[in-house]
Design a protein around this motif. Structure first.
Motif, short mmCIF file in Angstrom:
data_model
loop_
_atom_site.label_atom_id
_atom_site.label_comp_id
_atom_site.label_asym_id
_atom_site.label_seq_id
_atom_site.Cartn_x
_atom_site.Cartn_y
_atom_site.Cartn_z
N SER A 1 37.83 -8.68 -0.22
CA SER A 1 38.24 -9.13 1.11
C SER A 1 38.66 -10.60 1.06
O SER A 1 38.03 -11.43 0.40
CB SER A 1 37.10 -8.94 2.11
OG SER A 1 37.48 -9.39 3.39
N PRO B 1 38.83 -14.31 1.83
CA PRO B 1 37.86 -15.20 2.47
C PRO B 1 38.44 -15.99 3.64
O PRO B 1 37.68 -16.50 4.47
CB PRO B 1 37.46 -16.13 1.31
CG PRO B 1 38.64 -16.13 0.39
CD PRO B 1 39.21 -14.76 0.49
N CYS C 1 40.90 -14.87 6.02
CA CYS C 1 41.04 -14.08 7.25
C CYS C 1 39.97 -13.01 7.38
O CYS C 1 39.99 -12.23 8.35
CB CYS C 1 42.42 -13.43 7.30
SG CYS C 1 42.69 -12.21 5.96
N HIS C 2 39.06 -12.91 6.37
CA HIS C 2 37.98 -11.93 6.38
C HIS C 2 38.50 -10.50 6.49
O HIS C 2 37.92 -9.66 7.21
CB HIS C 2 36.99 -12.23 7.52
CG HIS C 2 36.46 -13.63 7.51
ND1 HIS C 2 35.59 -14.10 6.53
CD2 HIS C 2 36.74 -14.69 8.33
CE1 HIS C 2 35.33 -15.38 6.77
NE2 HIS C 2 36.01 -15.76 7.85
#
Length: 373
Positions: free
Chosen positions: A160, A162, A164-165
């Motif tokens: 994932s 980091p 925009c999550h």
């Protein structure tokens, strides 16, 4: 230095509707796009300027604030279309410009779709008449076998993003508004690759040349386009492949000219056959022969129609006709005896033997007499 009016930048009036604003923007964006003007700093700056103007005027809330407060609506810490940076706004601008042509704004997988490819292929008229199966070699990008298109080395998986999550987009406060933009870290994918594949360097695809079978149907015309779905470039990191479009051109033929489904052929006819009548054999595109009865007194340029001897239509739409044009051949390199016989024939001829010549010169004589009067 005062900033230029956004309406002036796009060349529209303040009363212009969304459609006019969008049309003006597209025209300017295509003209000043950096890809069309490489190494042109002025064009790039112009593109940034019109993109910033459109970013405000395309949004009803931003446009209302701009109409009321001008550039001040986006100053004093309020951010604005220019403060977000060119790289992040460019993705939104690109989507807005080309999204309509690609079926609207595309998600992460859509962004990875491979490019469509074009292949120009020349065939002869016989191939267009009969149809043809051919193999073509197409250089393009194909899915990387080492990582199976994921772009990650070994069995590792993308993680994932980091920044925009995993959402693919980030939000930024700009004055009165919250603006959502494509994530600059993962470029809208929501995931990043920490351990890229050594073969494709994280792209998920490599360059290769493929052999493809193409079925050319009967009756194809100049410019016919054949689409091979999914045979274009492989998508980035497992994205869907684009399509391959084959554009056909038909080489000129030595004997036949084509007009839609009809064929035309010029056939020389001897002066004796044209005068006395007879039969001639003519070719057809299928390779067979056809006989044509030449009546007495046939003149040069007369056409004879052979029904159903033309081109087949696409999808079984019948067949065209073959039109044979008689071209009367004048004898050359006559012997002394032949010339003597020709003069005797001329001496024995009358206007009834050459009605067209007699009629023409009669009209010429009347014309000259009228000029004298």
């Amino acid at each position: 230095m005062s900033k230029r009016c956004f309406y002036e930048i796009l060349g529209v009036s303040r009363s212009a509707d969304d459609k006019d604003i969008k049309a003006a923007y597209r025209k300017l964006a295509m003209k000043y796009h950096p890809d069309r003007n490489p190494d042109d700093d002025k064009a790039e700056q112009k593109f940034k300027e019109i993109s910033a103007a459109y970013d405000v005027l395309k949004d009803s809330q931003k446009r209302a604030a701009y109409d009321q407060f001008g550039h001040a609506a986006f100053e004093n810490g309020g951010g604005g279309p220019q403060s977000a940076g060119f790289s992040s706004s460019f993705a939104d601008v690109f989507d807005d410009l080309f999204g309509d042509f690609m079926g609207g704004r595309r998600g992460g997988q859509g962004r990875n779709r491979g490019s469509d490819l074009r292949y120009n292929m020349e065939i002869n008229l016989e191939d267009a008449f009969q149809g043809k199966k051919a193999d073509i070699r197409v250089p393009s990008s194909v899915t990387c076998d080492a990582c199976h298109g994921s772009g990650a080395e070994g069995n590792s998986q993308p993680v994932s993003c980091p920044t925009c999550h995993g959402r693919g987009k980030i939000r930024a406060q700009q004055g009165f508004f919250t603006v959502e933009r494509t994530c600059h870290t993962c470029h809208g994918q929501g995931r990043i690759i920490k351990n890229p594949c050594r073969t494709c360097h994280g792209a998920g695809r490599v360059q290769s040349e493929r052999t493809l079978a193409v079925n050319i149907p009967q009756g194809v015309e100049e410019g016919t386009r054949i689409r091979l779905a999914g045979e274009g470039e492989a998508g980035m990191r497992g994205g869907p492949a684009g399509d391959l479009y084959i554009f056909l051109s038909i080489a000129p033929h030595d004997l036949f000219q084509r007009d839609g489904m009809d064929l035309f052929c010029r056939v020389p006819v001897s002066i004796v056959t044209a005068a006395l009548g007879g039969q001639i054999e003519v070719p057809t595109l299928s390779g067979a022969r056809a006989r044509i009865a030449i009546p007495e007194g046939t003149q040069s340029g007369r056409q004879f129609r052979l029904r159903g001897k033309g081109m087949p239509g696409l999808r079984g739409q019948g067949k065209g006709d073959l039109y044979v044009q008689a071209v009367i051949e004048t004898p050359v390199k006559l012997s002394r005896r032949q010339k003597e016989l020709m003069r005797q024939f001329e001496a024995a001829s009358s206007d009834k033997n050459t009605p067209e010549s007699a009629g023409f010169f009669a009209r010429v004589k009347e014309f000259w007499e009228e000029l004298k009067d």
